[in-house]
Design an enzyme around this catalytic site. Structure first.
Site, PDB file in Angstrom:
ATOM      1  N   LEU A  24     -21.018 -27.289   4.759  1.00  0.00           N
ATOM      2  CA  LEU A  24     -20.583 -28.678   4.577  1.00  0.00           C
ATOM      3  C   LEU A  24     -19.946 -29.274   5.828  1.00  0.00           C
ATOM      4  CD1 LEU A  24     -19.103 -28.365   0.968  1.00  0.00           C
ATOM      5  CD2 LEU A  24     -21.434 -28.983   1.656  1.00  0.00           C
ATOM      6  N   GLY A  27     -20.147 -35.528   6.610  1.00  0.00           N
ATOM      7  CA  GLY A  27     -21.158 -36.339   5.913  1.00  0.00           C
ATOM      8  C   GLY A  27     -21.187 -35.996   4.431  1.00  0.00           C
ATOM      9  N   HIS A  28     -21.225 -34.697   4.126  1.00  0.00           N
ATOM     10  CA  HIS A  28     -21.203 -34.262   2.724  1.00  0.00           C
ATOM     11  C   HIS A  28     -19.911 -34.730   2.042  1.00  0.00           C
ATOM     12  CE1 HIS A  28     -23.760 -30.840   4.465  1.00  0.00           C
ATOM     13  NE2 HIS A  28     -24.561 -31.400   3.585  1.00  0.00           N
ATOM     14  N   LYS A 162     -28.912 -40.556   5.302  1.00  0.00           N
ATOM     15  CA  LYS A 162     -29.424 -39.698   6.369  1.00  0.00           C
ATOM     16  C   LYS A 162     -30.846 -39.209   6.045  1.00  0.00           C
ATOM     17  CE  LYS A 162     -29.421 -36.280   9.517  1.00  0.00           C
ATOM     18  NZ  LYS A 162     -30.071 -35.173   8.868  1.00  0.00           N
ATOM     19  N   ASP A 163     -31.067 -38.871   4.752  1.00  0.00           N
ATOM     20  CA  ASP A 163     -32.400 -38.459   4.311  1.00  0.00           C
ATOM     21  C   ASP A 163     -33.000 -39.615   3.508  1.00  0.00           C
ATOM     22  OD1 ASP A 163     -32.500 -35.334   4.940  1.00  0.00           O
ATOM     23  OD2 ASP A 163     -30.481 -35.861   4.284  1.00  0.00           O
TER      24      ASP A 163
HETATM   25  P1  AMP Z   1     -28.146 -31.208   2.912  1.00  0.00           P
HETATM   26  O1  AMP Z   1     -27.023 -30.249   2.679  1.00  0.00           O
HETATM   27  O2  AMP Z   1     -28.536 -31.368   4.341  1.00  0.00           O
HETATM   28  O3  AMP Z   1     -29.306 -30.979   1.989  1.00  0.00           O
HETATM   29  O4  AMP Z   1     -27.578 -32.627   2.503  1.00  0.00           O
HETATM   30  C1  AMP Z   1     -27.001 -32.853   1.243  1.00  0.00           C
HETATM   31  C2  AMP Z   1     -26.745 -34.325   1.066  1.00  0.00           C
HETATM   32  O5  AMP Z   1     -25.889 -34.779   2.098  1.00  0.00           O
HETATM   33  C3  AMP Z   1     -28.030 -35.166   1.161  1.00  0.00           C
HETATM   34  O6  AMP Z   1     -27.981 -36.212   0.211  1.00  0.00           O
HETATM   35  C4  AMP Z   1     -27.962 -35.702   2.562  1.00  0.00           C
HETATM   36  O7  AMP Z   1     -28.651 -36.919   2.733  1.00  0.00           O
HETATM   37  C5  AMP Z   1     -26.462 -35.891   2.741  1.00  0.00           C
HETATM   38  N1  AMP Z   1     -26.109 -35.904   4.168  1.00  0.00           N
HETATM   39  C6  AMP Z   1     -26.474 -35.015   5.114  1.00  0.00           C
HETATM   40  N2  AMP Z   1     -26.008 -35.379   6.329  1.00  0.00           N
HETATM   41  C7  AMP Z   1     -25.331 -36.541   6.135  1.00  0.00           C
HETATM   42  C8  AMP Z   1     -24.613 -37.431   6.998  1.00  0.00           C
HETATM   43  N3  AMP Z   1     -24.518 -37.220   8.304  1.00  0.00           N
HETATM   44  N4  AMP Z   1     -24.046 -38.525   6.445  1.00  0.00           N
HETATM   45  C9  AMP Z   1     -24.138 -38.768   5.117  1.00  0.00           C
HETATM   46  N5  AMP Z   1     -24.804 -37.975   4.256  1.00  0.00           N
HETATM   47  C10 AMP Z   1     -25.383 -36.869   4.753  1.00  0.00           C
END
Ligand code: AMP
Length: 293
Positions: A24, A27-28, A162-163
């Site tokens: 984490l 962003g998370h 971000k995604d």
């Molecule tokens: P991940 O752990 O990369 O699968 O991401 C989990 C969630 O966090 C997804 O909804 C991503 O879009 C979001 N996320 C990842 N990086 C960021 C960021 N820099 N800012 C905001 N949300 C993010």
């Protein structure tokens, strides 16, 4: 998890889910804060931490994807998360019960997926960009998110911009399959130099970290170009982005796309309000970013 979720439902507790793959970062945690704001202080915020094998291709970084559950739990505690749901592969996909951590997509060829054969597939929005570069990626994402929704029964689920394509596909899945879940999409959190926070940024050693800012530079360049000339050919802008990215010695453009934010349909001319998304290999690390022009 489902038992607890049903208990919450019966008690009238509003539940917010933040699905993650762990490792984490801020962003998370911004998604966690958003979930808390939506469900209120008496609601329940659940963070799921699961590196989902079905969304990784055979040649991708599933086995070396960074994992640090202990640190994640500490961060979640500090952020006021009520429950961390961190299932094992065996719980999520019984086919992986022999303890083999290789992606299911690889194992399909040897007929190993005997105890898991139902997938959720979005057929339109997932064709281009990430879907074109990473076949079966979105099938893995929609399947695991559908499973998480059934397990956690959230009233609201928060995803990151971000995604962008992923968030759009999840919104479509929820509408198409009548999931009673409100989807909230929260803004991208960035480093001071514009690099979007990502668990994969850990891979960026030495000069690669500096080179990784080229994604943000490309977004800025597109914005400046579109501002100067009101409307601009997407083709020309794509060529300019490729040139800019590949000025960096270890950067290689995977794709850049200009599209309508709601439909993801590519546009021929870029104007204000067009969405831009790009994927760039910086060394071995594949980074993505996007923004509204
Ligand atoms: P991940 O752990 O990369 O699968 O991401 C989990 C969630 O966090 C997804 O909804 C991503 O879009 C979001 N996320 C990842 N990086 C960021 C960021 N820099 N800012 C905001 N949300 C993010």
């Amino acid at each position: 998890m489902q038992k607890l979720a049903l208990h919450w439902k019966h008690a009238g507790t509003r539940t917010g889910l933040v699905p993650t793959m762990g490792c984490l970062h801020a962003g998370h945690l911004s998604l966690v804060q958003r979930a808390r704001r939506v469900v209120g202080k008496n609601g329940a915020v659940v963070v799921s931490i699961y590196v989902n094998p079905t969304q990784f291709g055979p040649a991708e970084d599933f086995s070396k994807y960074p994992r640090d559950l202990k640190r994640d739990l500490k961060l979640c505690r500090g952020a006021g998360v009520d429950v961390v749901f961190a299932p094992t592969d065996r719980e999520m996909y019984p086919a992986l019960e022999c303890g083999d951590m290789s992606p299911l997509s690889k194992r399909r060829h040897v007929g190993a997926v005997q105890h898991f054969s139902t997938y959720v597939v979005e057929e339109k929005l997932s064709q281009r960009m990430e879907g074109a570069s990473r076949p079966a990626h979105f099938r893995g994402v929609t399947t695991v998110v559908a499973k998480l929704f059934h397990l956690v029964l959230p009233d609201v689920a928060v995803f990151g911009q971000k995604d962008f394509q992923q968030a759009t596909i999840i919104q479509r899945m929820v509408a198409d399959l009548n999931f009673p879940v409100k989807i909230v999409v929260a803004p991208t959190v960035r480093e001071r130099d514009g690099l979007a926070l990502s668990s994969r940024n850990q891979y960026l050693t030495g000069d690669l970290r500096r080179q990784a800012t080229v994604l943000w530079c490309a977004i800025q360049m597109a914005r400046v170009t579109a501002k100067k000339s009101k409307t601009f050919s997407a083709l020309q802008l794509k060529a300019a982005v490729k040139k800019l990215v590949e000025c960096e010695p270890d950067a290689k453009l995977d794709y850049v796309e200009f599209f309508e934010p709601e439909t993801l349909a590519p546009v021929a001319n870029v104007t204000r309000g067009t969405q831009m998304a790009l994927a760039v290999f910086v060394g071995q690390t594949r980074l993505i970013d996007n923004a509204r022009i």
